[in-house]
Design a protein around this motif. Structure first.
Motif, PDB file in Angstrom:
ATOM      1  N   THR A 117       0.779  -1.145  -0.128  1.00 18.37           N
ATOM      2  CA  THR A 117      -0.014  -0.005   0.221  1.00 18.37           C
ATOM      3  C   THR A 117       0.828   1.386   0.064  1.00 18.37           C
ATOM      4  O   THR A 117       0.338   2.438   0.249  1.00 18.37           O
ATOM      5  CB  THR A 117      -1.013  -0.125   1.236  1.00 18.37           C
ATOM      6  OG1 THR A 117       0.059  -0.176   2.560  1.00 18.37           O
ATOM      7  CG2 THR A 117      -1.878  -1.238   1.225  1.00 18.37           C
ATOM      8  N   TYR A 118       2.354   1.125  -0.328  1.00 18.07           N
ATOM      9  CA  TYR A 118       3.002   2.291   0.052  1.00 18.07           C
ATOM     10  C   TYR A 118       2.697   3.378  -1.178  1.00 18.07           C
ATOM     11  O   TYR A 118       2.528   4.491  -0.743  1.00 18.07           O
ATOM     12  CB  TYR A 118       4.437   1.877  -0.211  1.00 18.07           C
ATOM     13  CG  TYR A 118       5.315   3.211   0.230  1.00 18.07           C
ATOM     14  CD1 TYR A 118       5.415   3.585   1.466  1.00 18.07           C
ATOM     15  CD2 TYR A 118       5.829   3.816  -0.874  1.00 18.07           C
ATOM     16  CE1 TYR A 118       6.050   4.955   1.791  1.00 18.07           C
ATOM     17  CE2 TYR A 118       6.783   5.158  -0.581  1.00 18.07           C
ATOM     18  CZ  TYR A 118       6.725   5.496   0.540  1.00 18.07           C
ATOM     19  OH  TYR A 118       7.451   6.750   0.823  1.00 18.07           O
ATOM     20  N   ILE A 120      -0.097   4.014  -2.538  1.00 14.18           N
ATOM     21  CA  ILE A 120      -1.376   4.713  -2.144  1.00 14.18           C
ATOM     22  C   ILE A 120      -1.245   5.645  -0.921  1.00 14.18           C
ATOM     23  O   ILE A 120      -2.082   6.537  -1.416  1.00 14.18           O
ATOM     24  CB  ILE A 120      -2.211   3.315  -1.754  1.00 14.18           C
ATOM     25  CG1 ILE A 120      -2.618   2.399  -2.882  1.00 14.18           C
ATOM     26  CG2 ILE A 120      -3.569   3.989  -1.001  1.00 14.18           C
ATOM     27  CD1 ILE A 120      -3.208   1.244  -2.600  1.00 14.18           C
ATOM     28  N   ARG A 121      -0.268   5.413   0.030  1.00 13.58           N
ATOM     29  CA  ARG A 121      -0.342   6.381   1.090  1.00 13.58           C
ATOM     30  C   ARG A 121       0.166   7.628   0.149  1.00 13.58           C
ATOM     31  O   ARG A 121      -0.098   8.784   0.740  1.00 13.58           O
ATOM     32  CB  ARG A 121       0.682   5.877   1.859  1.00 13.58           C
ATOM     33  CG  ARG A 121      -0.166   4.799   2.980  1.00 13.58           C
ATOM     34  CD  ARG A 121       1.105   4.111   3.712  1.00 13.58           C
ATOM     35  NE  ARG A 121       1.797   4.966   4.599  1.00 13.58           N
ATOM     36  CZ  ARG A 121       2.989   4.949   5.115  1.00 13.58           C
ATOM     37  NH1 ARG A 121       3.619   3.785   4.647  1.00 13.58           N
ATOM     38  NH2 ARG A 121       3.471   5.939   5.910  1.00 13.58           N
ATOM     39  N   ALA A 124      -2.181   9.232  -1.504  1.00 18.28           N
ATOM     40  CA  ALA A 124      -2.984  10.088  -0.723  1.00 18.28           C
ATOM     41  C   ALA A 124      -2.662  11.497  -0.081  1.00 18.28           C
ATOM     42  O   ALA A 124      -3.255  12.368   0.241  1.00 18.28           O
ATOM     43  CB  ALA A 124      -3.526   9.163   0.535  1.00 18.28           C
ATOM     44  N   ALA A 163      -4.115  10.463   5.756  1.00 17.49           N
ATOM     45  CA  ALA A 163      -3.160   9.968   4.055  1.00 17.49           C
ATOM     46  C   ALA A 163      -1.988   9.227   4.666  1.00 17.49           C
ATOM     47  O   ALA A 163      -1.815   8.249   3.952  1.00 17.49           O
ATOM     48  CB  ALA A 163      -2.943  11.371   3.564  1.00 17.49           C
ATOM     49  N   GLY A 167      -3.423   5.803   4.198  1.00 18.27           N
ATOM     50  CA  GLY A 167      -3.540   5.825   2.717  1.00 18.27           C
ATOM     51  C   GLY A 167      -5.184   6.298   2.559  1.00 18.27           C
ATOM     52  O   GLY A 167      -5.599   5.993   1.296  1.00 18.27           O
ATOM     53  N   LYS A 169      -7.921   9.278   1.399  1.00 14.90           N
ATOM     54  CA  LYS A 169      -7.889  10.626   0.644  1.00 14.90           C
ATOM     55  C   LYS A 169      -8.828  11.324   1.401  1.00 14.90           C
ATOM     56  O   LYS A 169      -9.989  11.218   1.111  1.00 14.90           O
ATOM     57  CB  LYS A 169      -8.271  10.339  -0.806  1.00 14.90           C
ATOM     58  CG  LYS A 169      -7.009   9.812  -1.611  1.00 14.90           C
ATOM     59  CD  LYS A 169      -7.335   9.861  -3.154  1.00 14.90           C
ATOM     60  CE  LYS A 169      -6.408   9.133  -3.843  1.00 14.90           C
ATOM     61  NZ  LYS A 169      -6.626   8.926  -5.567  1.00 14.90           N
ATOM     62  N   ARG A 267      -9.481   1.924   6.080  1.00 13.69           N
ATOM     63  CA  ARG A 267      -8.075   1.957   5.681  1.00 13.69           C
ATOM     64  C   ARG A 267      -7.447   1.234   4.537  1.00 13.69           C
ATOM     65  O   ARG A 267      -7.709   0.104   4.704  1.00 13.69           O
ATOM     66  CB  ARG A 267      -7.303   2.015   7.121  1.00 13.69           C
ATOM     67  CG  ARG A 267      -7.522   0.788   7.717  1.00 13.69           C
ATOM     68  CD  ARG A 267      -7.289   0.906   9.168  1.00 13.69           C
ATOM     69  NE  ARG A 267      -5.990   0.664   9.576  1.00 13.69           N
ATOM     70  CZ  ARG A 267      -5.802   1.081  10.594  1.00 13.69           C
ATOM     71  NH1 ARG A 267      -6.536   1.162  11.555  1.00 13.69           N
ATOM     72  NH2 ARG A 267      -4.338   0.938  11.029  1.00 13.69           N
ATOM     73  N   ARG A 268      -6.334   1.901   4.038  1.00 11.60           N
ATOM     74  CA  ARG A 268      -5.946   1.196   2.890  1.00 11.60           C
ATOM     75  C   ARG A 268      -4.526   0.456   3.542  1.00 11.60           C
ATOM     76  O   ARG A 268      -3.786  -0.256   2.779  1.00 11.60           O
ATOM     77  CB  ARG A 268      -5.410   2.032   1.839  1.00 11.60           C
ATOM     78  CG  ARG A 268      -6.571   2.727   1.228  1.00 11.60           C
ATOM     79  CD  ARG A 268      -7.170   2.652  -0.105  1.00 11.60           C
ATOM     80  NE  ARG A 268      -8.351   2.738  -0.762  1.00 11.60           N
ATOM     81  CZ  ARG A 268      -8.885   3.605  -0.357  1.00 11.60           C
ATOM     82  NH1 ARG A 268      -8.460   5.081   0.115  1.00 11.60           N
ATOM     83  NH2 ARG A 268     -10.296   3.851  -0.648  1.00 11.60           N
ATOM     84  N   LYS A 269      -4.172   0.857   4.461  1.00 13.38           N
ATOM     85  CA  LYS A 269      -2.903   0.460   5.274  1.00 13.38           C
ATOM     86  C   LYS A 269      -2.873  -0.207   6.690  1.00 13.38           C
ATOM     87  O   LYS A 269      -3.726   0.569   7.363  1.00 13.38           O
ATOM     88  CB  LYS A 269      -1.690   1.577   5.145  1.00 13.38           C
ATOM     89  CG  LYS A 269      -0.524   1.122   5.328  1.00 13.38           C
ATOM     90  CD  LYS A 269       0.158   1.533   6.646  1.00 13.38           C
ATOM     91  CE  LYS A 269       1.580   0.797   6.919  1.00 13.38           C
ATOM     92  NZ  LYS A 269       1.889   1.175   8.137  1.00 13.38           N
TER      93      LYS A 269
END
Lengths: 270, 270
Positions: A117-118, A120-121, A124, A163, A167, A169, A267-269
């Motif tokens: 997910t890096y 993506i962060r 964001a 963000a 990750g 937005k 969350r994405r991470k």
């Protein structure tokens, strides 16, 4: 003051978070030293010398919290004069039994850009910057969440934290006097994305204090103005059923955790 | 997929970081659930129901990592059907012996705005934003560090991370073609603060990739342009003896940790 060392062949963030949480249970102060990226035996030998010097200086054995994928380097640290906690280890064997799979330590498994997910962060973070302070209304389609509130109620640091850490937005939009007129109404651009709105509010005294640091003795920082603006936004949140949070006594970490818990935002991470 | 729960009466950040580091030692995937601010027995009872449902769904006992100041609420969690790790506890008694002081758990000791350095961190975030991308050259006196590098080499996310996590005031300045002329020279404003400069560089292929996402097929994103700019800045770093780092394969966490380790810059927050 007793020294506490946080050591790793990676960032040492895990050692810091663990050690700090543990030591915060005690009502005394420690002197903290983080030593990341100990990736050679030579470096490890220098580190145990440093621990020895801290012992000689304070007369108290330093506390040493460490994680280390390389066993040879870990062994060197384990021989320091400090009280050494390779704190993940004692959980590994029982967990192997529970899971039924042997552990397979590899470097840079956490806090590295090799986490899926890096990117993506980072995207964001760029999104939060481009959409800070109502600066870019056309990208709201892309937002996971839009933080709203009066100027200086905590929107910007919270957007950046969401963000960087998760990750997510997060855009943010400040209600200003232009929006207020007689009664604050929801601007049309926000109404279109009403399901993404999350409100922040804050105590009037705290708001006055923060605004005064920016513009002392201005109308903007007057208690009367702060009270008026806060009353208007809180009325709006209630009328429009926008979920909201009073940020007065919460850190960005707490505000962010509460937003995730309240909204169910994913969350994405991890 | 086995479920992993991170639970706390605070943000649950400590549980997440610890649990995530431990589980990352295993070559399998988990489904993650964070439940912060479990502050009532009622909420704890709902949580153990949720753990039970995860068990019924997956057929595998969930892993439960938790910290809890309130003993009664902690006791409820300890009766979940999961495999429960109140992971700080087993370190507390031995540490009390070492330190000679009884532990005194209090809520919100970590990750809260009651930490002494909280305002410093928020001030540093505001500073990083105001001094992003060379936007405000007059405040460099105040900077703890000034990150320099070509456009898209990682300066902005790193500045924000240094501010949010460590309370460090990081400005950042992009070298652009205007600075380059025939040979890149250090702009006078930077020369005045040369001891605060830290350079970032990045692999040309990676830079091209990042720039292409922004402006595909532009000269800005061409490999030739990327190579030229990077050659110029790296020559400058060497000539002026500016410490620098190649960010190509590092996360913001890693870059930030390396910057602190290299420069000896003191963080304001632990």
């Amino acid at each position: 003051m007793r020294a506490a060392f946080y050591i790793s062949d990676g960032t040492a963030i895990t050692s810091e978070v663990f050690g700090h949480a543990l030591l915060s249970l005690f009502p005394i102060e420690f002197e903290h030293f983080t030593i990341p990226f100990v990736e050679t035996e030579q470096h490890a030998l220098e580190v145990i010398e440093q621990i020895k010097r801290a012992y000689e200086k304070t007369g108290e054995r330093p506390l040493v919290f460490y994680t280390m994928v390389n066993l040879d380097i870990g062994r060197i640290i384990s021989h320091s004069v400090g009280i050494n906690y390779k704190f993940l280890d004692q959980f590994v064997a029982p967990l192997e039994k529970v899971i039924g799979v042997p552990s397979k330590p590899e470097k840079h498994r956490t806090h590295s850009m090799h986490e899926k997910t890096y990117d993506i962060r980072i995207e964001a973070v760029n999104y939060a910057l481009a959409n800070d302070d109502g600066s870019n209304l056309k990208d709201y389609q892309e937002a996971d969440i839009i933080l709203v509130g009066v100027s200086r109620s905590g929107k910007t640091p919270t957007s950046l934290y969401l963000a960087l850490q998760y990750g997510i937005k997060a855009a943010n939009y400040p209600f200003t006097e232009d929006d207020m007129g007689d009664i604050l109404k929801l601007p049309p651009i926000l109404r279109r994305f009403k399901n993404k709105l999350f409100g922040l509010t804050i105590g009037a005294d705290r708001l006055q204090e923060i605004r005064s640091e920016r513009r002392a003795n201005s109308r903007y920082a007057s208690i009367k103005q702060c009270r008026m603006e806060l009353r208007e936004v809180e009325n709006l949140y209630r009328k429009e059923m926008i979920p909201f949070l009073n940020s007065t006594s919460f850190s960005v970490e707490e505000i962010s955790a509460k937003i995730l818990a309240t909204t169910g935002l994913q969350r994405r991470k991890y």
